[in-house]
Design a protein around this motif. Structure first.
Motif, PDB file in Angstrom:
ATOM      1  N   SER A  69      -2.215  -2.992 -48.953  1.00 29.40           N
ATOM      2  CA  SER A  69      -3.254  -3.579 -49.806  1.00 29.40           C
ATOM      3  C   SER A  69      -3.229  -2.998 -51.224  1.00 29.40           C
ATOM      4  O   SER A  69      -3.704  -3.640 -52.158  1.00 29.40           O
ATOM      5  CB  SER A  69      -4.638  -3.397 -49.193  1.00 29.40           C
ATOM      6  N   LYS A  70      -2.658  -1.829 -51.377  1.00 29.99           N
ATOM      7  CA  LYS A  70      -2.602  -1.191 -52.698  1.00 29.99           C
ATOM      8  C   LYS A  70      -1.586  -1.852 -53.626  1.00 29.99           C
ATOM      9  O   LYS A  70      -1.666  -1.698 -54.845  1.00 29.99           O
ATOM     10  CB  LYS A  70      -2.276   0.290 -52.549  1.00 29.99           C
ATOM     11  N   THR A  71      -0.636  -2.582 -53.047  1.00 30.36           N
ATOM     12  CA  THR A  71       0.391  -3.211 -53.880  1.00 30.36           C
ATOM     13  C   THR A  71       0.437  -4.734 -53.746  1.00 30.36           C
ATOM     14  O   THR A  71       1.065  -5.396 -54.564  1.00 30.36           O
ATOM     15  CB  THR A  71       1.789  -2.646 -53.533  1.00 30.36           C
ATOM     16  N   ASP A  72      -0.216  -5.283 -52.731  1.00 28.90           N
ATOM     17  CA  ASP A  72      -0.215  -6.729 -52.536  1.00 28.90           C
ATOM     18  C   ASP A  72      -0.982  -7.398 -53.680  1.00 28.90           C
ATOM     19  O   ASP A  72      -2.142  -7.054 -53.933  1.00 28.90           O
ATOM     20  CB  ASP A  72      -0.876  -7.067 -51.191  1.00 28.90           C
ATOM     21  N   PRO A  73      -0.358  -8.354 -54.384  1.00 27.88           N
ATOM     22  CA  PRO A  73      -1.019  -8.989 -55.529  1.00 27.88           C
ATOM     23  C   PRO A  73      -2.329  -9.699 -55.168  1.00 27.88           C
ATOM     24  O   PRO A  73      -3.298  -9.642 -55.939  1.00 27.88           O
ATOM     25  CB  PRO A  73       0.014  -9.995 -56.041  1.00 27.88           C
ATOM     26  N   GLU A  74      -2.388 -10.330 -54.002  1.00 29.99           N
ATOM     27  CA  GLU A  74      -3.620 -11.016 -53.607  1.00 29.99           C
ATOM     28  C   GLU A  74      -4.734 -10.015 -53.313  1.00 29.99           C
ATOM     29  O   GLU A  74      -5.901 -10.265 -53.635  1.00 29.99           O
ATOM     30  CB  GLU A  74      -3.376 -11.906 -52.398  1.00 29.99           C
ATOM     31  N   CYS A  75      -4.389  -8.894 -52.715  1.00 32.38           N
ATOM     32  CA  CYS A  75      -5.383  -7.845 -52.461  1.00 32.38           C
ATOM     33  C   CYS A  75      -5.893  -7.281 -53.781  1.00 32.38           C
ATOM     34  O   CYS A  75      -7.099  -7.061 -53.949  1.00 32.38           O
ATOM     35  CB  CYS A  75      -4.791  -6.734 -51.607  1.00 32.38           C
ATOM     36  N   GLN A  76      -4.990  -7.073 -54.711  1.00 30.14           N
ATOM     37  CA  GLN A  76      -5.391  -6.556 -56.017  1.00 30.14           C
ATOM     38  C   GLN A  76      -6.337  -7.529 -56.721  1.00 30.14           C
ATOM     39  O   GLN A  76      -7.282  -7.119 -57.385  1.00 30.14           O
ATOM     40  CB  GLN A  76      -4.167  -6.253 -56.871  1.00 30.14           C
ATOM     41  N   GLN A  77      -6.088  -8.829 -56.547  1.00 25.47           N
ATOM     42  CA  GLN A  77      -6.976  -9.848 -57.111  1.00 25.47           C
ATOM     43  C   GLN A  77      -8.375  -9.746 -56.504  1.00 25.47           C
ATOM     44  O   GLN A  77      -9.376  -9.855 -57.214  1.00 25.47           O
ATOM     45  CB  GLN A  77      -6.403 -11.236 -56.814  1.00 25.47           C
ATOM     46  N   ALA A  78      -8.447  -9.544 -55.204  1.00 24.26           N
ATOM     47  CA  ALA A  78      -9.746  -9.424 -54.529  1.00 24.26           C
ATOM     48  C   ALA A  78     -10.484  -8.165 -54.982  1.00 24.26           C
ATOM     49  O   ALA A  78     -11.692  -8.202 -55.245  1.00 24.26           O
ATOM     50  CB  ALA A  78      -9.561  -9.425 -53.010  1.00 24.26           C
ATOM     51  N   PHE A  79      -9.756  -7.047 -55.094  1.00 28.87           N
ATOM     52  CA  PHE A  79     -10.377  -5.819 -55.610  1.00 28.87           C
ATOM     53  C   PHE A  79     -10.917  -6.054 -57.019  1.00 28.87           C
ATOM     54  O   PHE A  79     -12.016  -5.607 -57.359  1.00 28.87           O
ATOM     55  CB  PHE A  79      -9.365  -4.667 -55.647  1.00 28.87           C
ATOM     56  N   GLU A  80     -10.143  -6.752 -57.839  1.00 32.86           N
ATOM     57  CA  GLU A  80     -10.546  -7.013 -59.222  1.00 32.86           C
ATOM     58  C   GLU A  80     -11.785  -7.907 -59.279  1.00 32.86           C
ATOM     59  O   GLU A  80     -12.650  -7.706 -60.133  1.00 32.86           O
ATOM     60  CB  GLU A  80      -9.384  -7.638 -59.997  1.00 32.86           C
ATOM     61  N   LEU A  81     -11.885  -8.876 -58.379  1.00 33.79           N
ATOM     62  CA  LEU A  81     -13.083  -9.730 -58.326  1.00 33.79           C
ATOM     63  C   LEU A  81     -14.331  -8.876 -58.122  1.00 33.79           C
ATOM     64  O   LEU A  81     -15.332  -9.041 -58.820  1.00 33.79           O
ATOM     65  CB  LEU A  81     -12.948 -10.761 -57.198  1.00 33.79           C
ATOM     66  N   ALA A  82     -14.261  -7.945 -57.182  1.00 37.47           N
ATOM     67  CA  ALA A  82     -15.410  -7.071 -56.928  1.00 37.47           C
ATOM     68  C   ALA A  82     -15.708  -6.184 -58.134  1.00 37.47           C
ATOM     69  O   ALA A  82     -16.876  -5.979 -58.482  1.00 37.47           O
ATOM     70  CB  ALA A  82     -15.167  -6.227 -55.689  1.00 37.47           C
ATOM     71  N   ARG A  83     -14.650  -5.673 -58.774  1.00 39.67           N
ATOM     72  CA  ARG A  83     -14.848  -4.798 -59.946  1.00 39.67           C
ATOM     73  C   ARG A  83     -15.476  -5.559 -61.109  1.00 39.67           C
ATOM     74  O   ARG A  83     -16.407  -5.070 -61.742  1.00 39.67           O
ATOM     75  CB  ARG A  83     -13.520  -4.195 -60.392  1.00 39.67           C
ATOM     76  N   THR A  84     -14.951  -6.730 -61.416  1.00 44.90           N
ATOM     77  CA  THR A  84     -15.423  -7.447 -62.604  1.00 44.90           C
ATOM     78  C   THR A  84     -16.806  -8.060 -62.399  1.00 44.90           C
ATOM     79  O   THR A  84     -17.590  -8.114 -63.346  1.00 44.90           O
ATOM     80  CB  THR A  84     -14.423  -8.531 -63.046  1.00 44.90           C
ATOM     81  N   THR A  85     -17.109  -8.532 -61.201  1.00 43.56           N
ATOM     82  CA  THR A  85     -18.420  -9.146 -60.968  1.00 43.56           C
ATOM     83  C   THR A  85     -19.482  -8.111 -60.614  1.00 43.56           C
ATOM     84  O   THR A  85     -20.673  -8.403 -60.723  1.00 43.56           O
ATOM     85  CB  THR A  85     -18.355 -10.183 -59.834  1.00 43.56           C
TER      86      THR A  85
END
Length: 101
Positions: A69-85
């Motif tokens: 999950s630390k390198t998967d692009p889709e996982c990174q997108q999901a982490f970013e959604l939580a961070r930005t919102t």
């Protein structure tokens, strides 16, 4: 078998963002070898608490998922959604051993 129980403190004004986050992770956990049992969103009572449950065959396979999950692009997108919102204020993670009978 190991089941992960997540308790989230969420921003109730950002429930739609959190719902998008949850939908992404249901698919991603399944993609990365686990079985997701769903997100449980506020309905009655407290409106700032949500839960999730997912299972992996072993703690070792959960660790493989965590590393992926630390390198998967889709996982990174999901982490970013939580961070930005900022839909998640905090979370707690517990590891449980299921008993079925």
């Amino acid at each position: 078998m190991i089941t992960v129980h997540l308790r989230y403190e969420i921003d109730p004004d950002k429930l739609d963002d959190f719902t998008g986050y949850g939908r992404a992770w249901i698919r991603l956990v399944n993609k990365l070898g686990g079985t997701h049992h769903g997100y449980f969103l506020p309905s009655e009572g407290d409106n700032d608490e949500a839960f999730a449950l997912f299972t992996f065959p072993s703690l070792a396979e959960y660790e493989v998922y965590r590393n992926a999950s630390k390198t998967d692009p889709e996982c990174q997108q999901a982490f970013e959604l939580a961070r930005t919102t900022m839909c998640i204020r905090r979370y707690e993670r517990r590891f449980l051993s299921p008993m079925f009978s």
